[in-house]
Write a protein that holds these residues in place. Structure first.
Motif, PDB file in Angstrom:
ATOM      1  N   ASP A 193     -24.570 -19.157  62.065  1.00  0.00           N
ATOM      2  CA  ASP A 193     -23.640 -18.064  61.740  1.00  0.00           C
ATOM      3  C   ASP A 193     -24.188 -16.725  62.225  1.00  0.00           C
ATOM      4  O   ASP A 193     -23.449 -15.884  62.739  1.00  0.00           O
ATOM      5  N   ASP A 200     -20.558 -12.015  68.368  1.00  0.00           N
ATOM      6  CA  ASP A 200     -19.248 -11.425  68.088  1.00  0.00           C
ATOM      7  C   ASP A 200     -19.314  -9.909  68.085  1.00  0.00           C
ATOM      8  O   ASP A 200     -18.458  -9.247  68.666  1.00  0.00           O
ATOM      9  N   ARG A 257      -9.146 -15.649  63.927  1.00  0.00           N
ATOM     10  CA  ARG A 257      -9.772 -14.371  63.576  1.00  0.00           C
ATOM     11  C   ARG A 257      -9.414 -13.961  62.151  1.00  0.00           C
ATOM     12  O   ARG A 257     -10.236 -13.387  61.446  1.00  0.00           O
ATOM     13  N   GLN A 260     -11.649 -15.750  60.009  1.00  0.00           N
ATOM     14  CA  GLN A 260     -13.002 -15.158  60.080  1.00  0.00           C
ATOM     15  C   GLN A 260     -13.093 -13.922  59.182  1.00  0.00           C
ATOM     16  O   GLN A 260     -14.077 -13.730  58.454  1.00  0.00           O
TER      17      GLN A 260
END
Ligand code: ADP
Length: 513
Positions: A193, A200, A257, A260
């Motif tokens: 992660d 990201d 997204r 997320q």
């Protein structure tokens, strides 16, 4: 005309010329040195010198320091020329009001030219700096991609073997061993992660993330998010409630997204709420916009920290918080993703131990009828390969063994392993397998090249190729598909991921046949 008369006329012309020149020189001097801008005006000084010289020359003729025109051949013509000069000087003298303007504008032109040249040089320097920054940015993203690749490669074996052990494929584990194995997997997952978050943030900052918005059900996504955090919430006896109204219109959002964003917010809410607390996901609409809120009954956020928690790597310092892991990147990613959707995000808290509330807005979808249903996740792994041959192309010995184990022990296939591209092409052409699992970064012949060459041969044109790579950027995925790969598995992967993708690739091939 007598020579005496010519001499007199010559001297008279020089008296006029000399007087006019000295007057002009004086007026130019005044105009030059009394200018408002008081900067040096070279043109004024040049004119001044020229007219002083003309005046001095005329004076020498008046004082007869050199022979007059009377004794010279064409003396009359010379005198006529002298008078013309005198007349020109008088005419120039009559323009004296314009000297200042003329000198000023000449000085301004020259200043402008100097400034323009300086600006040109600055622009040139900026172009160079820009070029350098662009190069550095490229280097940074290359560096990040390389670091991420190198970290993912060993994580593949850790995650993969942990899952294999937990599935107890090769014999059963004691309860203690199982518990420890779960801890290994959780830590590996945290590392994965963190790498994903770093990549990201870097992509979002560079504006390289593209959304694929479509009508999306928030309620459904909230359910999936609750499933993701359920283990952590369960461990702390925290209730996570989906209070999104069933009739909420679909949102125009990129579902991956949006998930997320919510995983970050709900994950934080669970992390920063003590045992027995409550976390709620609520939503509503105001006109064209929907608002989504994630509320908790946790430790809260001091008022003066509310603005700073969105900064990369920022974490509110407190003993309770320091006990929780985290990179401090989650909220930075949340804010960027919400803004990319055209929404805004804010955090509120009444103070210490009074809980927190994170709200963001997203646009409501205009056409709600075209939602693409989510792929159902296969819960059970089937032995889809049923004795078929799988060619594994992978150079890392630990990952070779892991993939062989997944193929043979879980999916019931037969694996042939090649560690370089050249041998893989040879092997595949010799004995076309049912499917190829292809690492991309291989020694000598790259995975992309292997895919291209297999697609060119009639023997292997139809064989499904699945790229299995630690390269995580969209451009590398696209290049793999372009080279002829049918699917992509990112490392680290679980046996479940691999089973799903292989079934998908074989299913598509079956359907096409
Ligand atoms: P991380 O959770 O990895 O530390 P984030 O960027 O997600 O990083 O959050 C930044 C900081 O904001 C956290 O470290 C925490 O101090 C604070 N924070 C975020 N969400 C909450 C919450 N629900 N309750 C209390 N504090 C929070």
């Amino acid at each position: 005309m007598s020579p005496e008369l010519v001499d007199v006329l010559d001297r008279l012309a020089n008296v006029v010329l000399g007087t006019a020149s000295f007057l002009i020189a004086t007026l130019i001097a005044i105009a030059t040195f009394r200018r408002a801008t008081r900067t040096f005006a070279p043109l004024g000084v040049v004119f001044l010198v020229v007219f002083v010289a003309i005046g001095v020359r005329a004076l020498t003729r008046v004082l007869a320091l050199e022979p007059g025109a009377g004794g010279q051949p064409f003396g009359g013509l010379l005198v006529a020329v002298e008078w013309l000069q005198a007349a020109a000087a008088v005419a120039f003298l009559s323009l004296h009001r314009r000297y200042g303007v003329f000198i000023e504008s000449a000085a301004m032109v020259s200043e402008y030219e100097t400034e323009y040249a300086a600006k040109e040089r600055e622009a040139q320097a900026l172009v160079q700096v820009n070029e350098e920054l662009r190069r550095l940015d490229e280097l940074k993203s290359e560096f990040l991609a390389m670091v991420s690749h190198e970290l993912r490669t060993p994580l593949t074996a850790i995650v993969g073997y942990s899952r294999l052990l937990m599935r107890q494929v090769h014999g059963s584990l004691t309860a203690k061993q199982l518990e420890q194995q779960e801890a290994i997997l959780r830590s590996a997952q945290r590392l994965t992660d963190l790498i994903n978050d770093l990549l990201d943030v870097s992509r979002l900052e560079a504006g390289r993330v593209e959304l694929q918005p479509r009508p999306t059900s928030l309620r459904q996504i909230a359910d999936q998010v609750i499933a993701v955090v359920s283990a952590a919430a369960h461990g702390k006896q925290i209730r996570v409630q989906n209070d999104v109204p069933a009739d909420l219109p679909h949102l125009n959002a990129d579902p991956t997204r949006l998930q997320q964003i919510l995983v970050n917010l709900v994950g934080n809410a669970v992390k920063f709420t003590p045992s027995g607390g409550l976390v709620r996901i609520a939503a509503g609409t105001t006109g064209e916009q929907a608002w989504v809120a994630v509320e908790d009954t946790g430790v809260g956020i001091p008022g003066d920290e509310l603005a700073r928690i969105w900064d990369p790597f920022y974490q509110v310092e407190s003993p309770l918080r320091r006990r929780h892991g985290g990179s401090g990147l989650g909220l930075t990613i949340v804010r960027r993703l919400v803004e990319l959707h055209g929404g805004v995000v804010r955090a509120e808290s009444q103070g210490a131990n009074k809980g927190s509330r994170f709200t963001f807005t997203l646009p409501v979808a205009r056409d709600a009828g075209t939602e693409v249903p989510e792929q159902p996740v296969a819960a059970r792994i089937e032995r889809v390969l049923a004795g078929r041959n799988v060619l594994i192309v992978e150079d890392e010995p630990d990952n070779q063994a892991l993939m062989r184990s997944v193929i043979e022990d879980i999916l019931g296939g037969k694996a042939t392993v090649c560690e370089d591209g050249e041998r893989a092409i040879h092997e595949a052409l010799e004995q076309p397998p049912a499917i190829v699992l292809l690492d991309l970064m291989l020694p000598r012949v790259s995975g992309w090249e292997v895919a291209r060459r297999l697609r060119q041969s009639p023997r292997t044109r139809e064989v499904p190729i699945v790229a299995v790579s630690a390269l995580a950027r969209a451009q590398e995925r696209e290049a793999a598909v372009h080279a002829g790969c049918d699917a992509y598995i990112a490392k680290p992967f679980t046996p479940e991921d691999m089973a799903r993708v292989i079934s998908g690739a074989l299913g598509r091939q079956g359907a096409a046949a």
